[in-house]
Design a protein around this motif. Structure first.
Motif, mmCIF file in Angstrom:
data_model
loop_
_atom_site.group_PDB
_atom_site.id
_atom_site.type_symbol
_atom_site.label_atom_id
_atom_site.label_comp_id
_atom_site.label_asym_id
_atom_site.label_seq_id
_atom_site.Cartn_x
_atom_site.Cartn_y
_atom_site.Cartn_z
ATOM 1 N N ILE A 1 0.835 -1.205 0.000
ATOM 2 C CA ILE A 1 0.000 0.000 0.000
ATOM 3 C C ILE A 1 0.866 1.251 0.000
ATOM 4 N N ALA A 2 1.929 1.268 0.793
ATOM 5 C CA ALA A 2 2.841 2.424 0.799
ATOM 6 C C ALA A 2 3.458 2.616 -0.593
ATOM 7 N N GLU A 3 3.767 1.531 -1.270
ATOM 8 C CA GLU A 3 4.320 1.619 -2.628
ATOM 9 C C GLU A 3 3.284 2.177 -3.599
ATOM 10 N N ARG A 4 2.029 1.754 -3.475
ATOM 11 C CA ARG A 4 0.962 2.293 -4.340
ATOM 12 C C ARG A 4 0.797 3.790 -4.104
ATOM 13 N N GLY B 1 -4.053 -6.021 -7.515
ATOM 14 C CA GLY B 1 -3.358 -5.478 -6.353
ATOM 15 C C GLY B 1 -4.277 -4.558 -5.572
ATOM 16 N N TRP B 2 -3.717 -3.831 -4.623
ATOM 17 C CA TRP B 2 -4.493 -2.913 -3.792
ATOM 18 C C TRP B 2 -4.952 -1.728 -4.618
ATOM 19 N N MET B 3 -6.257 -1.446 -4.580
ATOM 20 C CA MET B 3 -6.855 -0.348 -5.340
ATOM 21 C C MET B 3 -7.599 0.572 -4.377
ATOM 22 N N LEU B 4 -7.560 1.866 -4.666
ATOM 23 C CA LEU B 4 -8.277 2.840 -3.853
ATOM 24 C C LEU B 4 -9.773 2.785 -4.122
ATOM 25 N N THR B 5 -10.551 2.709 -3.042
ATOM 26 C CA THR B 5 -12.004 2.798 -3.150
ATOM 27 C C THR B 5 -12.505 4.152 -2.667
ATOM 28 N N SER B 6 -11.690 4.840 -1.866
ATOM 29 C CA SER B 6 -12.093 6.132 -1.319
ATOM 30 C C SER B 6 -10.851 6.926 -0.949
ATOM 31 N N ARG B 7 -10.870 8.234 -1.260
ATOM 32 C CA ARG B 7 -9.752 9.128 -0.905
ATOM 33 C C ARG B 7 -10.319 10.458 -0.459
ATOM 34 N N VAL B 8 -9.866 10.908 0.706
ATOM 35 C CA VAL B 8 -10.225 12.228 1.228
ATOM 36 C C VAL B 8 -8.931 12.900 1.677
ATOM 37 N N PHE B 9 -8.756 14.157 1.298
ATOM 38 C CA PHE B 9 -7.601 14.933 1.753
ATOM 39 C C PHE B 9 -8.099 15.968 2.744
ATOM 40 N N ASP B 10 -7.593 15.881 3.970
ATOM 41 C CA ASP B 10 -7.937 16.847 5.008
ATOM 42 C C ASP B 10 -6.804 17.865 5.077
ATOM 43 N N MET B 11 -7.016 19.017 4.454
ATOM 44 C CA MET B 11 -5.991 20.059 4.428
ATOM 45 C C MET B 11 -6.012 20.813 5.749
ATOM 46 N N THR B 12 -4.845 20.911 6.370
ATOM 47 C CA THR B 12 -4.749 21.600 7.654
ATOM 48 C C THR B 12 -4.081 22.960 7.540
ATOM 49 N N MET B 13 -3.262 23.161 6.509
ATOM 50 C CA MET B 13 -2.571 24.441 6.302
ATOM 51 C C MET B 13 -2.333 24.643 4.810
ATOM 52 N N SER B 14 -2.195 25.889 4.422
ATOM 53 C CA SER B 14 -1.807 26.197 3.048
ATOM 54 C C SER B 14 -1.088 27.543 3.017
ATOM 55 N N ALA B 15 -0.328 27.742 1.964
ATOM 56 C CA ALA B 15 0.382 29.004 1.777
ATOM 57 C C ALA B 15 0.483 29.273 0.287
ATOM 58 N N GLY B 16 0.486 30.529 -0.071
ATOM 59 C CA GLY B 16 0.665 30.907 -1.463
ATOM 60 C C GLY B 16 -0.651 31.215 -2.160
ATOM 61 N N ASP B 17 -0.603 31.124 -3.489
ATOM 62 C CA ASP B 17 -1.700 31.539 -4.356
ATOM 63 C C ASP B 17 -2.395 30.312 -4.946
ATOM 64 N N PHE B 18 -3.606 30.020 -4.473
ATOM 65 C CA PHE B 18 -4.375 28.868 -4.961
ATOM 66 C C PHE B 18 -4.594 28.960 -6.473
ATOM 67 N N GLY B 19 -4.511 30.158 -7.039
ATOM 68 C CA GLY B 19 -4.721 30.357 -8.469
ATOM 69 C C GLY B 19 -3.735 29.635 -9.355
ATOM 70 N N VAL B 20 -2.595 29.176 -8.818
ATOM 71 C CA VAL B 20 -1.650 28.435 -9.664
ATOM 72 C C VAL B 20 -2.230 27.094 -10.107
ATOM 73 N N LEU B 21 -3.269 26.632 -9.421
ATOM 74 C CA LEU B 21 -3.925 25.383 -9.822
ATOM 75 C C LEU B 21 -4.877 25.684 -10.958
ATOM 76 N N GLN B 22 -4.544 25.201 -12.132
ATOM 77 C CA GLN B 22 -5.262 25.535 -13.364
ATOM 78 C C GLN B 22 -5.518 24.291 -14.203
ATOM 79 N N PRO B 23 -6.610 24.277 -14.946
ATOM 80 C CA PRO B 23 -6.829 23.160 -15.880
ATOM 81 C C PRO B 23 -5.836 23.224 -17.034
ATOM 82 N N GLY B 24 -5.587 22.076 -17.624
ATOM 83 C CA GLY B 24 -4.649 22.010 -18.754
ATOM 84 C C GLY B 24 -5.337 22.169 -20.076
#
Length: 135
Positions: free
Chosen positions: A7-10, A112-135
């Protein structure tokens, strides 16, 4: 390798695929009906990731402090993440960095091991979220 190591390798392969923008490899780690990034289904999950990473500059997903619980053919992993995103185009010279924890649920399959669910709990951030853009 034991199940924890598999799982750590995946997780490491998924982080590398995110940074390479390897959409097929990302899709291949999720079950077809998985949930993640507030979406359901492999195609929707990849589309959401692509809308954030597809147009930003280089990124680096650093993972650590893996905690893995195995229960037969099911598992849960909790993993710290520090993710750096560099801006591109109009956002060149800017960055966005977030810190948090992935809460992932897994299923053992013939592939092999496959993800059935993923949640990211963001606790901190810095900078400009605008850098995240569609391609």
């Amino acid at each position: 390798m034991n199940d924890r190591d598999l799982i750590a390798e995946r997780l490491a392969r998924l982080a590398a695929a995110l940074d390479r923008r390897d959409w097929d490899a990302i899709a291949g780690i999720f079950t077809p009906d998985a949930t993640g990034y507030r979406r359901r289904g492999r195609a929707e999950i990849v589309a959401t990731i692509r809308a954030h990473l597809g147009g930003c500059g280089p990124s680096q997903h650093l993972l650590g402090n893996h905690r893995v619980e195995i229960d037969g053919d099911r598992a849960r992993s909790l993993t710290y993440a520090r993710v750096y995103h560099q801006g591109a185009g109009a956002y060149e010279g800017r960055f966005y960095e977030c810190f948090g924890e992935y809460d992932d649920h897994w299923e053992r399959t013939s592939e092999g091991w496959m993800l059935t669910s993923r949640v990211f709990d963001m606790t901190m951030s810095a900078g400009d979220f605008g850098v995240l853009q569609p391609g």
